[in-house]
Design an enzyme around this catalytic site. Structure first.
Site, PDB file in Angstrom:
ATOM      1  N   SER A   8       0.793  -1.237   0.000  1.00 24.99           N
ATOM      2  CA  SER A   8       0.000   0.000   0.000  1.00 24.99           C
ATOM      3  C   SER A   8       0.821   1.281   0.000  1.00 24.99           C
ATOM      4  CB  SER A   8      -0.956   0.009   1.200  1.00 24.99           C
ATOM      5  OG  SER A   8      -1.994  -0.928   1.009  1.00 24.99           O
ATOM      6  N   GLU A  25      -4.860  -7.952  -5.023  1.00 25.87           N
ATOM      7  CA  GLU A  25      -3.852  -8.849  -5.595  1.00 25.87           C
ATOM      8  C   GLU A  25      -2.439  -8.280  -5.538  1.00 25.87           C
ATOM      9  OE1 GLU A  25      -7.779 -10.020  -6.865  1.00 25.87           O
ATOM     10  OE2 GLU A  25      -6.712  -8.103  -7.126  1.00 25.87           O
ATOM     11  N   LYS A  34       3.425   6.860   4.386  1.00 25.49           N
ATOM     12  CA  LYS A  34       2.435   5.909   3.864  1.00 25.49           C
ATOM     13  C   LYS A  34       2.943   4.509   4.134  1.00 25.49           C
ATOM     14  CE  LYS A  34      -1.250   4.374   2.210  1.00 25.49           C
ATOM     15  NZ  LYS A  34      -1.073   3.302   3.209  1.00 25.49           N
ATOM     16  N   THR A  35       2.093   3.713   4.769  1.00 20.47           N
ATOM     17  CA  THR A  35       2.448   2.357   5.167  1.00 20.47           C
ATOM     18  C   THR A  35       1.982   1.336   4.136  1.00 20.47           C
ATOM     19  OG1 THR A  35       0.367   2.136   6.370  1.00 20.47           O
ATOM     20  CG2 THR A  35       2.254   2.981   7.600  1.00 20.47           C
ATOM     21  N   GLY A  36       2.438   0.098   4.327  1.00 23.06           N
ATOM     22  CA  GLY A  36       1.995  -0.992   3.468  1.00 23.06           C
ATOM     23  C   GLY A  36       2.236  -2.329   4.141  1.00 23.06           C
TER      24      GLY A  36
END
Length: 316
Positions: free
Chosen positions: A95, A191, A257-259
């Site tokens: 993300s 996905e 911004k994280t993911g």
């Protein structure tokens, strides 16, 4: 013999000798200066190698402690000093790409165009929709979708933004036009979070993604009004309190911004503002060996502390 004696006793000799002596002294001085300069250079290089070894050992120790692989790239824009660890290795971006996609959206559209309302149905909802699921009946403006995507990591908002751009391939094309030849975007949420070892789709490197984030937030890719929008959304991100933000001293500003994804992927990319100093660009990407591995946010926070210690950035 008489001629020579006369020459060495006349005024010519008195004029020449000081010049010769001065020239010799100058040559000796230059030689000493060059030697000293070379010595200082070698000392600096030795110290740099020692510092890099110490830093790499600290990162390797973290990897062993958390049974994870780290990829790190940092740039202190006030000194141009960098910190790199597995900086050119590929990791799933997960993300974190949402901030870049919003940057691309801002690049392709005017501020006024962000008021366009996008409609969607419940069939369009993805795996994580904290904001978009509340507005199925009314739709959301592009500006609202950008806010939801960056601040809340809303996956449906990200997908709708990608569609507005023309799909993942069009998003990737925009990155290529900006000079990012590394980041690969191929799929939509959810996905894109599933990346197996060795695969390159939906991946980037710590260095490439940090450079692209820098271009969007601190560079000239976007005019100031649009940069401020993106940075504001990232500063008010709701998902990053336990990651890079947890690794910086109190009072520092962080836009991030994280993911997260398969194989214990846990990422955070950020711009950090120490008080009264120019910003630091930082990307920390990580993963594990097992597909169902769990991540630990503390790994990212601990890595951040090592980066700042290496850069010798203080709170003063």
């Amino acid at each position: 013999m008489f001629v020579l004696n006369k020459f060495f006793t006349n005024s010519h000799y008195k004029k020449i000798v000081p010049v010769v002596l001065l020239s010799c002294a100058t040559l000796i001085g230059c030689s000493n200066s060059n030697t000293q300069s070379e010595s200082n250079k070698q000392t600096n290089q030795t110290n740099q190698v020692k510092q890099e070894n110490k830093r790499n050992h600290a990162f390797a120790k973290l990897e062993k402690e958390y049974n994870a692989k780290l990829g790190i790239y940092a740039l202190d824009t006030s000194t141009n000093q960098t910190v790199a660890y597995h900086a050119d290795d590929r990791f799933a971006f997960a993300s974190t790409s949402k901030s870049l996609a919003v940057g691309a959206l801002l690049r392709q559209n005017s501020i006024e165009a962000l008021d366009e309302r996008i409609t969607y149905t419940r069939k369009d909802l993805s795996n994580y929709n904290p904001i978009t699921e509340k507005h199925v009946d009314t739709g959301m403006t592009l500006k609202e979708l950008a806010d939801a995507s960056v601040r809340y990591s809303d996956s449906t908002a990200h997908n709708l933004i990608l569609k507005k751009l023309g799909g993942p391939s069009a998003f990737e094309k925009i990155l290529r036009e900006m000079g990012d030849t590394v980041t690969n975007s191929e799929r939509f949420e959810p996905e894109l979070n599933e990346v197996n070892p060795g695969e390159t789709h939906d991946t980037s490197t710590p260095k490439a993604i940090a450079k692209t984030l820098q271009s969007f937030t601190l560079g000239t890719v976007l005019p100031s009004e649009k940069r401020e929008l993106l940075v504001d959304w990232m500063k008010r991100n709701t998902t990053g309190d336990k990651l890079i933000r947890a690794g910086v001293p109190k009072g520092w500003e962080v836009a991030d911004k994280t993911g997260a994804g398969s194989y214990g992927t846990r990422n955070d990319i950020a711009i950090i503002w120490p008080p009264n100093k120019k910003p630091i660009v930082l990307s920390i990407l990580s993963n594990h060996d097992k597909e169902d591995a769990e991540y630990d946010d503390t790994l990212i926070a601990d890595a951040t502390k090592i980066v700042l210690e290496t850069l010798k950035v203080t709170n003063k």
